[in-house]
Design an enzyme around this catalytic site. Structure first.
Site, short mmCIF file in Angstrom:
data_model
loop_
_atom_site.label_atom_id
_atom_site.label_comp_id
_atom_site.label_asym_id
_atom_site.label_seq_id
_atom_site.Cartn_x
_atom_site.Cartn_y
_atom_site.Cartn_z
N HIS A 43 0.80 -1.23 0.00
CA HIS A 43 0.00 0.00 0.00
C HIS A 43 0.84 1.28 0.00
CE1 HIS A 43 -0.05 -0.91 4.60
NE2 HIS A 43 1.09 -0.38 4.23
N HIS B 246 8.91 -0.85 -2.02
CA HIS B 246 9.38 0.15 -1.06
C HIS B 246 10.42 1.10 -1.64
CE1 HIS B 246 7.95 -2.59 2.47
NE2 HIS B 246 6.96 -1.90 1.92
#
Length: 461
Positions: A180, A216
């Site tokens: 997310h 990330h």
């Protein structure tokens, strides 16, 4: 499974890590809110008591009068029982205990290495990966044996290594990884749209963003909303807030960020760094050299002691929910899992960012797990061509992609020297001497030795 008009019932989901008091509760809420899906969720966890408690909580939620989705939750004691006949497999586990996590995050601090998260890259991410790989070997083999046609959705970190392991062990697996972090960058784009164009759009799904990178350490190089090119609008946001920052979401203090790292990377490279600052700072360690530097860049470290306290609070809350002392609050999680399941069932196509092995999505080695957009349709996930990152970003990216390959090979083949070579190659470790790097590696190896069976016990010298 049974289909009727715009709905599907008798779906079987196996949740590995089903005792979770975070991701599992989010899934329960999202299934509760989705009227087109129903079926059974089998909860498997090595902590069987937590899985049993979650089954009680899930059935309580499903029994609420206002529930749109109707699901039966049951705990299972083996992977075979959970996976047999599964249509979907959700994987969300903690690889190890807080003892190992404490080593991941805090042992490097003795050598001047600070990690805001410590679950993806850096010393903590590497050791978390080494103990996760054998767990995912078992999971991949079990899916191959009991649910070879199921779709597997991974939420565990380190995301890239987890997905890579699934494909290394079972190349025909239908698996992808969900994260997310990109959603925060999309929220900033919505904020920019409102502030500079006066457009009140609240649904990030109405944006078109081209996502590329690795988990990330993701980037957005194209963004639009209807006829609006959002890149120059985002540029205005950065110019206004790059000194003082701006928060895109109110959350716990340990996870708060002013997006100063994100804005600085945009000013360096001209594209949007899409992950959160706490993760980005571990890939580009200029921002995390010491506690003073971290404070200047407006994000926080997340101490493991806080996670331990939070876990105890959630365990207490879990008991209260199961005993009906408190009503379980239902809110949409904002995660993509249920939307992806709907699309894979053929109910509504979507495009969203996921982690998959590279097959021409990006200009990098074949098989590296990358994060890009993909088109989800009935029983199909087709990654979309994302293009190429700027050369300056690729210089940083290539280090982490090479480490991804090395760590995976080291974990699968039990090559301790290769693991140490990847450890040395990590940008966070390059700031310390070789003697300190050896000492740190040996100490962290000893701390997590229980999960590193198959490696030799001879210290790196």
């Amino acid at each position: 499974m049974k289909y009727s008009e715009n709905s599907c019932s008798d779906i079987n989901i196996c949740y590995i890590g089903g005792g979770s008091q975070g991701w599992a509760w989010k899934l329960m809420s999202d299934l509760y809110l989705e009227e087109s899906l129903s079926g059974t969720v089998r909860l498997y966890d090595i902590d069987s008591k937590s899985a049993e408690t979650n089954a009680i909580i899930g059935n309580i939620i499903s029994g609420y009068e206002e529930a749109k989705g109707h699901w039966t939750y049951k705990s299972v004691s083996t992977l075979e029982e959970g996976l047999s006949g599964a249509d979907f497999v959700i994987i969300s586990i903690t690889p190890g205990t807080f003892k190992e996590m404490f080593s991941d995050v805090h042992t490097p601090e003795k050598y001047g290495i600070y990690q805001p998260v410590g679950d993806t890259t850096g010393p903590g991410g590497i050791f978390r990966a080494l103990r996760t790989i054998p767990m995912y070997e078992e999971i991949a083999n079990s899916i191959k044996r009991y649910a070879k046609d199921a779709w597997a959705i991974n939420y565990t970190n380190p995301m890239s290594i987890c997905v890579a392991t699934l494909y290394a062990v079972f190349p025909e697996i239908k698996a992808f990884g969900c994260c997310h972090e990109v959603f925060g960058a999309q929220r900033l784009l919505l904020m920019a749209l409102k502030e500079f164009e006066g457009i009140e759009e609240t649904d990030r799904h109405n944006l078109n963003t081209n996502v590329l990178g690795i988990n990330h350490f993701t980037w957005i190089n194209e963004a639009s909303y209807k006829t609006y090119d959002l890149m120059p609008i985002y540029d205005r946001l950065v110019k206004k807030y790059y000194k003082d920052g701006i928060c895109d979401k109110i959350t716990d203090v340990h996870f708060m960020s002013k997006n100063l790292v994100k804005f600085d990377l945009y000013r360096r490279y001209g594209i949007i760094a899409a992950a959160g600052d706490r993760h980005l700072a571990e890939f580009v360690p200029d921002y995390a050299r010491d506690k003073k530097t971290i404070a200047q860049w407006g994000f926080n470290l997340t101490p493991v002691n806080w996670r331990i306290e939070n876990k105890a609070m959630l365990a207490k809350l879990s008991r209260e929910y199961a005993n009906k002392e408190k009503k379980v609050p239902i809110t949409a999680s904002g995660e993509e899992g249920v939307r992806q399941i709907k699309a894979l069932l053929g109910l509504k196509d979507i495009i969203t960012n996921v982690n998959l092995p590279n097959h021409n999505q990006m200009d990098c080695d074949e098989g590296i797990v990358v994060e890009t957009n993909a088109l989800f349709t009935k029983n199909s996930v087709r990654p979309l061509t994302a293009g190429k990152l700027p050369d300056e970003v690729n210089l940083i990216m290539s280090v982490h992609m090479n480490n991804q390959k090395a760590i995976l090979k080291a974990g699968l083949e039990k090559k301790k020297k290769l693991a140490f070579a990847a450890f040395l190659n990590d940008p966070l470790v390059k700031n310390i001497s070789i003697s300190n790097a050896k000492a740190l590696f040996n100490e962290m190896f000893s701390n997590t030795r229980q999960y590193l069976t198959g490696f030799d016990s001879i210290p790196i010298r």
